[in-house]
Scaffold this active site. Structure first.
Site, mmCIF file in Angstrom:
data_model
loop_
_atom_site.group_PDB
_atom_site.id
_atom_site.type_symbol
_atom_site.label_atom_id
_atom_site.label_comp_id
_atom_site.label_asym_id
_atom_site.label_seq_id
_atom_site.Cartn_x
_atom_site.Cartn_y
_atom_site.Cartn_z
ATOM 1 N N VAL A 45 50.892 -4.880 44.763
ATOM 2 C CA VAL A 45 52.169 -4.169 44.730
ATOM 3 C C VAL A 45 51.999 -2.853 43.976
ATOM 4 C CG1 VAL A 45 54.552 -4.251 43.910
ATOM 5 C CG2 VAL A 45 53.473 -6.322 44.829
ATOM 6 N N PHE B 51 37.145 -6.213 40.497
ATOM 7 C CA PHE B 51 36.780 -5.969 41.887
ATOM 8 C C PHE B 51 35.290 -6.175 42.170
ATOM 9 C CE2 PHE B 51 35.557 -2.784 45.222
ATOM 10 C CZ PHE B 51 36.089 -3.479 46.298
ATOM 11 N N GLN C 298 33.458 -9.609 44.042
ATOM 12 C CA GLN C 298 32.766 -9.588 45.336
ATOM 13 C C GLN C 298 31.338 -10.114 45.210
ATOM 14 O OE1 GLN C 298 35.172 -9.106 47.264
ATOM 15 N NE2 GLN C 298 36.411 -8.114 45.680
ATOM 16 N N ASP D 197 47.736 -6.444 49.903
ATOM 17 C CA ASP D 197 47.508 -5.385 48.928
ATOM 18 C C ASP D 197 48.300 -5.650 47.650
ATOM 19 O OD1 ASP D 197 46.478 -3.071 47.880
ATOM 20 O OD2 ASP D 197 47.337 -1.731 49.391
ATOM 21 N N ALA E 275 51.609 1.280 31.595
ATOM 22 C CA ALA E 275 52.719 1.688 30.731
ATOM 23 C C ALA E 275 52.461 1.285 29.281
ATOM 24 C CB ALA E 275 54.022 1.075 31.231
ATOM 25 N N SER F 29 44.032 -6.103 30.171
ATOM 26 C CA SER F 29 43.695 -4.991 31.063
ATOM 27 C C SER F 29 43.819 -5.271 32.553
ATOM 28 C CB SER F 29 42.259 -4.528 30.782
ATOM 29 O OG SER F 29 41.327 -5.523 31.178
ATOM 30 N N TYR G 92 50.716 -2.708 32.948
ATOM 31 C CA TYR G 92 49.496 -2.464 32.171
ATOM 32 C C TYR G 92 49.396 -1.015 31.729
ATOM 33 C CZ TYR G 92 44.668 -1.038 31.455
ATOM 34 O OH TYR G 92 43.533 -0.451 30.963
ATOM 35 N N ASP H 205 42.407 5.932 32.464
ATOM 36 C CA ASP H 205 42.968 7.004 33.285
ATOM 37 C C ASP H 205 44.238 6.565 34.012
ATOM 38 O OD1 ASP H 205 41.765 5.277 35.098
ATOM 39 O OD2 ASP H 205 40.617 6.823 36.148
ATOM 40 N N GLU H 206 44.530 5.272 34.004
ATOM 41 C CA GLU H 206 45.718 4.788 34.711
ATOM 42 C C GLU H 206 47.022 5.261 34.072
ATOM 43 O OE1 GLU H 206 45.676 0.739 36.155
ATOM 44 O OE2 GLU H 206 43.502 0.628 35.878
#
Length: 331
Positions: free
Chosen positions: A271, A187, A191, A269, A149, A81, A147, A121-122
């Site tokens: 790609v 993410f 952090q 960032d 796809a 994932s 991922y 949702d991607e």
């Protein structure tokens, strides 16, 4: 119910298994997991006496068929994932997400077992930052990473097996999850653990990208509702309507950890970084009478921070190697 949970030692799957043991004590839960870097036996330590854990690959047709034959339903979480990993090497994503889902589908077809397939949702691509539109069940697929796809391909396989073979399956596409047991490459836990280990938090680009955040327990309560009441062949979109840009999330997290909200580094960032994800969950709300409980994002984030503070032994062995990979990419 005899439940087979694929990927049940990963982040979302682990939390689903914990909730099944806690809220449905009559369920007989079997977990099938390859126990790769993202699926950890330690995540199930608190429930190990209440479940059966089988280490194995979901592309192992003989093993999958045997386990499916012993089950009343399959909840299919197993997937590669992490988008950054897919950009580096897409092959494991094709193997697990596409061939693995095909293997599951053939087993449930052979044995007539109910299937719920977990997706993202991607698969819909992204939305413009100034566009207030949201993804719905009729939004065309437009995946933008290896991922997404592979997940789109898996979704299409499920739909084809429902129509062609009468497989009793449902699909859910969910927004970004947060909560306990999430790998530190992601993410929010990255952090949190950066702060806890004295590292500076890192933000891709300007941090304008928007994600639709949902607590993992809400995601899993929706999955259970779909498993129990969903219409066969239906796709349900899961969200708690929690859109926030990454910069806001990071600053909130730092404030909750008593840090300067601007004490972080902007890094290279990703790609093709998708701009905005947003889900319209009204079908799930209206048809299955589901609603999220963790609607206070700050409170959910606070409890997540507390979990990582209290469970350093779980994430500490993962941290240095994860940060080394990010450093190689300049992130």
């Amino acid at each position: 119910m005899r439940l087979l949970v694929t990927g049940g030692a990963g982040f979302i799957g682990t939390n689903f298994v914990h909730s099944a043991v806690r809220e449905h004590p009559d369920d007989a839960v079997t977990v099938l997991d390859a126990l790769t870097y993202a699926g950890r036996r330690e995540s199930l330590a608190d429930v190990e006496d209440a479940i059966r854990l089988v280490q194995g690959d979901i592309t192992d047709a003989e093993l999958v068929s045997q386990l499916v034959a012993e089950s009343d339903a399959v909840v299919h979480f197993a997937a590669e994932s992490h988008v950054d990993n897919a950009l580096d090497n897409p092959e494991p994503f094709l193997h697990t997400n596409v061939i693995g889902t095909f293997t599951i589908l053939e087993a449930v077809r052979r044995h007539g077992v109910r299937l719920h397939h977990i997706s993202t949702d991607e698969v819909y691509g992204d939305l413009e930052l100034d566009d207030r539109a949201r993804f719905t069940e009729s939004t065309p697929y437009n995946p933008s990473s290896p991922y997404s796809a592979t997940k789109a391909g898996a979704d299409m396989l499920v739909r084809a097996w429902v129509r062609s073979y009468g497989v009793r399956a449902t699909i859910s596409n969910c927004s970004n999850n947060y909560g306990p047991y999430q790998h530190v490459e992601k993410f929010i836990p990255r952090q949190i653990t950066n702060v806890l280990t004295g590292r500076r938090p890192k933000l891709y680009g300007a941090g304008a990208n928007v994600r639709d955040w949902i607590h993992v327990d809400d995601h899993n309560s929706a999955v259970r509702r779909i498993l129990d009441r969903g219409r066969i062949g239906r796709t349900y979109l899961i969200s708690s309507e929690g859109e926030r840009d990454n910069l806001t999330v990071l600053r909130t997290l730092l404030r909750l950890m008593d840090r300067d909200p601007d004490d972080f580094d902007h890094v290279t960032d990703r790609v093709g970084h998708d701009l905005r994800y947003a889900i319209d969950p009204s079908t799930l709300y209206d048809e299955l009478c589901w609603a999220p409980k963790h609607t206070d994002f700050e409170e959910g984030l606070r409890t997540t921070i507390d979990w990582y503070r209290d469970n350093e032994s779980w994430w500490r062995p993962l941290k240095d190697a994860t940060e080394a990979r990010y450093q190689e990419r300049g992130q």
